[in-house]
Every structure is written in structure tokens, then in C-alpha cells.
Design a protein around this motif. Structure first.
Motif, PDB file in Angstrom:
ATOM      1  N   ALA A 240       0.780  -1.103  -0.166  1.00 32.86           N
ATOM      2  CA  ALA A 240      -0.145  -0.011   0.016  1.00 32.86           C
ATOM      3  C   ALA A 240       0.941   1.129  -0.075  1.00 32.86           C
ATOM      4  CB  ALA A 240      -1.172   0.108   1.293  1.00 32.86           C
ATOM      5  N   TYR A 241       1.965   1.356   0.335  1.00 34.38           N
ATOM      6  CA  TYR A 241       3.212   2.344   0.792  1.00 34.38           C
ATOM      7  C   TYR A 241       3.354   2.306  -0.867  1.00 34.38           C
ATOM      8  CZ  TYR A 241       7.171   5.024   1.337  1.00 34.38           C
ATOM      9  OH  TYR A 241       8.311   5.934   0.884  1.00 34.38           O
ATOM     10  N   ASP A 242       3.784   1.391  -0.979  1.00 33.65           N
ATOM     11  CA  ASP A 242       4.174   1.640  -2.980  1.00 33.65           C
ATOM     12  C   ASP A 242       3.030   2.246  -3.371  1.00 33.65           C
ATOM     13  OD1 ASP A 242       6.937   0.851  -3.697  1.00 33.65           O
ATOM     14  OD2 ASP A 242       6.334  -1.131  -4.868  1.00 33.65           O
ATOM     15  N   LEU A 243       1.710   2.140  -3.546  1.00 40.02           N
ATOM     16  CA  LEU A 243       0.864   2.648  -4.359  1.00 40.02           C
ATOM     17  C   LEU A 243       0.133   3.588  -3.861  1.00 40.02           C
ATOM     18  CD1 LEU A 243      -0.855  -0.739  -4.841  1.00 40.02           C
ATOM     19  CD2 LEU A 243       0.444   0.129  -6.629  1.00 40.02           C
ATOM     20  N   ALA A 244       0.867   4.535  -2.965  1.00 34.78           N
ATOM     21  CA  ALA A 244       0.316   5.212  -2.223  1.00 34.78           C
ATOM     22  C   ALA A 244       1.063   6.271  -2.725  1.00 34.78           C
ATOM     23  CB  ALA A 244       0.502   5.531  -0.746  1.00 34.78           C
ATOM     24  N   GLN A 245       2.203   5.639  -2.994  1.00 37.02           N
ATOM     25  CA  GLN A 245       3.072   6.749  -4.153  1.00 37.02           C
ATOM     26  C   GLN A 245       2.912   7.480  -5.776  1.00 37.02           C
ATOM     27  OE1 GLN A 245       7.148   5.990  -4.059  1.00 37.02           O
ATOM     28  NE2 GLN A 245       6.779   4.304  -2.021  1.00 37.02           N
ATOM     29  N   VAL A 246       2.109   6.303  -6.627  1.00 33.97           N
ATOM     30  CA  VAL A 246       1.422   7.050  -7.554  1.00 33.97           C
ATOM     31  C   VAL A 246      -0.086   7.709  -7.208  1.00 33.97           C
ATOM     32  CG1 VAL A 246       0.147   5.433  -9.169  1.00 33.97           C
ATOM     33  CG2 VAL A 246       1.934   4.203  -8.079  1.00 33.97           C
ATOM     34  N   LYS A 247      -0.839   6.986  -5.966  1.00 36.13           N
ATOM     35  CA  LYS A 247      -1.773   8.128  -6.292  1.00 36.13           C
ATOM     36  C   LYS A 247      -1.861   9.513  -5.656  1.00 36.13           C
ATOM     37  CE  LYS A 247      -6.167   8.228  -3.351  1.00 36.13           C
ATOM     38  NZ  LYS A 247      -7.443   7.739  -2.180  1.00 36.13           N
ATOM     39  N   ALA A 248      -0.647  10.125  -5.361  1.00 29.65           N
ATOM     40  CA  ALA A 248      -0.279  10.880  -4.734  1.00 29.65           C
ATOM     41  C   ALA A 248       0.230  11.892  -5.800  1.00 29.65           C
ATOM     42  CB  ALA A 248       0.753  11.056  -3.667  1.00 29.65           C
ATOM     43  N   ARG A 249       0.780  10.766  -6.971  1.00 29.74           N
ATOM     44  CA  ARG A 249       1.620  11.847  -8.025  1.00 29.74           C
ATOM     45  C   ARG A 249       1.230  13.663  -8.094  1.00 29.74           C
ATOM     46  NH1 ARG A 249       1.862  10.240 -13.380  1.00 29.74           N
ATOM     47  NH2 ARG A 249       4.292  10.887 -13.387  1.00 29.74           N
ATOM     48  N   LYS A 250       1.624  14.450  -8.685  1.00 29.03           N
ATOM     49  CA  LYS A 250       0.952  15.520  -8.903  1.00 29.03           C
ATOM     50  C   LYS A 250       0.658  16.039 -10.284  1.00 29.03           C
ATOM     51  CE  LYS A 250       3.485  17.279  -4.487  1.00 29.03           C
ATOM     52  NZ  LYS A 250       4.313  18.600  -4.530  1.00 29.03           N
ATOM     53  N   ARG A 251       0.972  15.360 -10.919  1.00 28.94           N
ATOM     54  CA  ARG A 251       0.924  15.861 -12.061  1.00 28.94           C
ATOM     55  C   ARG A 251      -0.887  15.765 -12.384  1.00 28.94           C
ATOM     56  NH1 ARG A 251       6.465  14.184 -15.844  1.00 28.94           N
ATOM     57  NH2 ARG A 251       7.997  15.016 -14.269  1.00 28.94           N
ATOM     58  N   GLN A 252      -1.673  14.890 -11.580  1.00 31.25           N
ATOM     59  CA  GLN A 252      -3.213  15.041 -12.503  1.00 31.25           C
ATOM     60  C   GLN A 252      -3.882  15.740 -12.135  1.00 31.25           C
ATOM     61  OE1 GLN A 252      -3.736  10.654 -10.183  1.00 31.25           O
ATOM     62  NE2 GLN A 252      -2.980   9.457 -12.503  1.00 31.25           N
ATOM     63  N   SER A 253      -5.080  15.815 -12.701  1.00 26.76           N
ATOM     64  CA  SER A 253      -5.692  17.038 -12.929  1.00 26.76           C
ATOM     65  C   SER A 253      -6.580  16.405 -11.830  1.00 26.76           C
ATOM     66  CB  SER A 253      -6.860  16.828 -13.942  1.00 26.76           C
ATOM     67  OG  SER A 253      -8.403  17.722 -13.315  1.00 26.76           O
TER      68      SER A 253
END
Length: 329
Positions: A240-253
Motif C-alpha cells: 500500500a505504501y508503494d501504491l500511495a506514491q502513485v496516488k499522490a502524483r502531482k501531475r494529474q488533474s
């Protein structure tokens, strides 16, 4: 009498790197070695008569044992993912003597150098549901492959000690115990750890993680495959920590984030399971990641960033961000 190192972090001359390394690789004659990117480590783009390559010169804090761990992981993943539909990795280039790295002597001490293949393709910013679904499949395939990896080298874990305790110690040492923010940060860290402990007891998948799956290290696409690279932070931890980093990406609207995340989760679950409890824990790990990033900032102030931009504005911004989570009333 001053007898310490004269530099905390240097930039190695590309001409020196060519002189030191060009005869060690069977990749043709070197035509250019260009300083490409200064990040946590230094990256050079090497052009030879056979094509382009990426040379990484690790900061001096990264030991030979750290690099041996990473290269062993990459070697095993390359074999496991050989027939994968959605996933590949950016593998390293062996030297002529069949070893994977060189130890260079810099002004600040020993630095390890590794050559990687140059990753062609496009950077997919994961801005549509189809891309997010495909990336979810790729992330799951990577985790599935990592479940088959066997590493003998000792390694830290991506646990609350790594994510919270050690960053907190660095932060407090930097701002001082008397700083008015110190009490809040101690309380916040304690409560965050307790919440992660509760979530973990409910059942979270733990295994080998990429450790830095924020998108830039994983979003290059060749055909149907995502190419994962920069495994410097790989270690055992919560998926879940690995995937949290994807969810928190700043480039998405912001308007699309929920739909994109749902698509990513659907793609991931089409390959391997990810429970509702784990998905609920992702937001906790987004906060833990931000706390770790704050500690990482501090770690590089002395040797790289300088203190100018890491004063009260920087501190207050993080404190406000952590207050907004509602973890501490």
C-alpha cells in the motif's frame, strides 16, 4: 587543525568518467559523456558508437552493499519478467569482467558508478483511465515478480522506523527541540504510527517494494509495457505504501483523480489481490511518505540544497499540511 573532507558533494568531470570507465564496458567507443541530471544521485548520458546509455554515479552515502542489493534485485527481476506483457525494468550493463559497478574516488569519498541501458519510449503521465488501468496491471506484475525474488543481503525495511522515526529525529535535530513546531511534530508522528499499526493489524500485504513508485521512475512506456527503474529504495514494506506514491502524483488533474485511481486499482486487481483495507490504508501512507520527504529534505540541506529555502516557510508549509490531515486535533 581541519582534517575533514574538503567537499560534501562533488560533480565528477565527464572527461574523468570517460577516462576511468570507457575501457571497462563493451559498448563501443565513447563519443560523449554529458552531465544529464543532478538528483539524489548524479546521472550522465553516455553516447557511444553502439547507442546511448545512462551512467549513474551514486552519492557517497550509498555503499557497495546497497548497490549489490539493487543489482541483484534487477538481475532476478529481468529473468522473472522476461515474458511479461505489461512490465519490464531498466537493467544495468555488465562490465567486461562481468561485475556490475565501479568504485570511484571523489573529493567527498567513495562513489559507486553503474551503467544502465537507455530507456526509449514515452513518459506516460497517467492522465487517462486506460493508461492508469495499464499501469495498475504493470505495478501488480512487478509486485508479483518481486514475490519470487530471493535476496540474501541485509537490508533496512520500509517500516515506521524508516518512514517516521528516523525522519522525525533528523527534522528535530535540524529545527531544534525548542522550536514551537517540535511538539506538534512529535505528537503527529506518534499518532500517525499508531494509525498505521492499527491498519497493519487488520491485514496489509507486506513484501518487496519498489520504494519510490511515484510515477517518474515507472511511467516510461514502450508499446504495451511500462519500464520500471531507479530501484535505489527497494526494500521490504507495505505494498500500500508503494501504491500511495502513485496516488499522490502531482501531475494529474484534481477533478480526474478519483476516476484515475479507480482505474489503476481495477488494473492492479486484474493481476493480483488488493483488499479494501489496504486501499483504505493508502491515504495513511501518502501522509507517511510526505513525512519521509520532509526528513529527506533535511538530509540534503548540508550537502546539496543549502539552508536558504528550508527555513520557517518550508517548516510552516509542512506543519500546515500535516494539520490539514486531521490526524492530530
Amino acid at each position: 587543525m581541519f582534517n575533514q573532507l574538503t567537499a560534501l558533494r562533488s560533480v565528477l568531470n565527464p572527461k574523468y568518467l570517460e577516462l576511468a570507465l570507457s575501457d571497462q564496458y563493451d559498448i563501443g567507443s565513447w563519443e560523449e559523456c554529458l552531465f544529464w541530471l543532478r538528483g539524489l544521485n548524479d546521472t550522465y548520458r553516455v553516447t557511444t558508437s553502439t547507442g546511448m546509455y545512462i551512467l549513474r554515479v551514486y552519492r557517497t552515502e550509498i555503499t557497495e552493499a546497497d548497490v549489490q542489493y539493487e543489482l541483484s534485485l534487477l538481475s532476478q527481476l529481468k529473468g522473472i519478467l522476461g515474458s511479461s506483457v505489461h512490465t519490464d525494468i531498466g537493467e544495468y550493463i555488465e562490465k567486461k569482467d562481468h561485475t556490475g559497478y565501479t568504485v570511484l574516488q571523489a573529493a567527498e569519498g567513495k562513489r559507486v558508478a553503474v551503467m544502465f541501458r537507455y530507456i526509449e519510449g514515452i513518459e506516460n503521465n497517467l492522465e487517462d483511465e486506460q493508461s492508469c488501468y495499464a499501469f495498475g496491471q504493470s505495478a501488480a506484475e512487478l509486485h508479483k515478480a518481486m514475490d519470487q525474488v530471493v535476496l540474501e543481503q541485509p537490508r533496512y525495511e520500509l517500516d515506521t522506523k524508516f518512514l517516521i522515526d528516523e525522519p522525525l529525529e533528523r527534522i528535530i535535530n535540524y529545527i531544534g527541540e525548542k522550536n514551537e513546531a517540535s511538539s506538534f511534530l512529535h505528537t503527529f508522528a506518534k499518532e500517525l504510527k499508531e494509525r498505521i499499526s492499527v491498519a497493519s493489524k487488520l491485514g496489509l500485504d507486506n513484501g518487496l517494494c519498489h520504494g519510490d513508485m511515484h510515477g517518474n521512475n515507472n511511467a516510461f512506456q514502450q508499446g504495451n509495457q511500462f519500464i520500471h527503474y531507479d530501484f535505489e529504495w527497494a526494500a521490504n514494506g507495505w505494498r500500500a505504501y508503494d501504491l500511495a506514491q502513485v496516488k499522490a502524483r502531482k501531475r494529474q488533474s484534481g477533478e480526474q483523480k478519483e476516476a484515475l485511481w479507480n482505474a489503476l486499482m481495477a488494473g492492479y486487481r486484474s493481476v493480483r489481490s488488493f483488499s479494501t483495507q489496504e486501499e483504505q490504508a493508502v491515504d495513511l501512507f501518502i501522509v507517511a511518505r510526505r513525512f519521509w520527504v520532509m526528513g529527506l529534505d533535511v538530509a540534503f540541506i548540508e550537502s546539496d540544497m543549502g539552508a536558504l529555502d528550508y527555513g520557517s516557510d518550508w517548516l510552516n508549509s509542512f506543519v500546515e499540511e500535516f494539520r490539514d490531515t486531521g490526524i492530530v486535533e
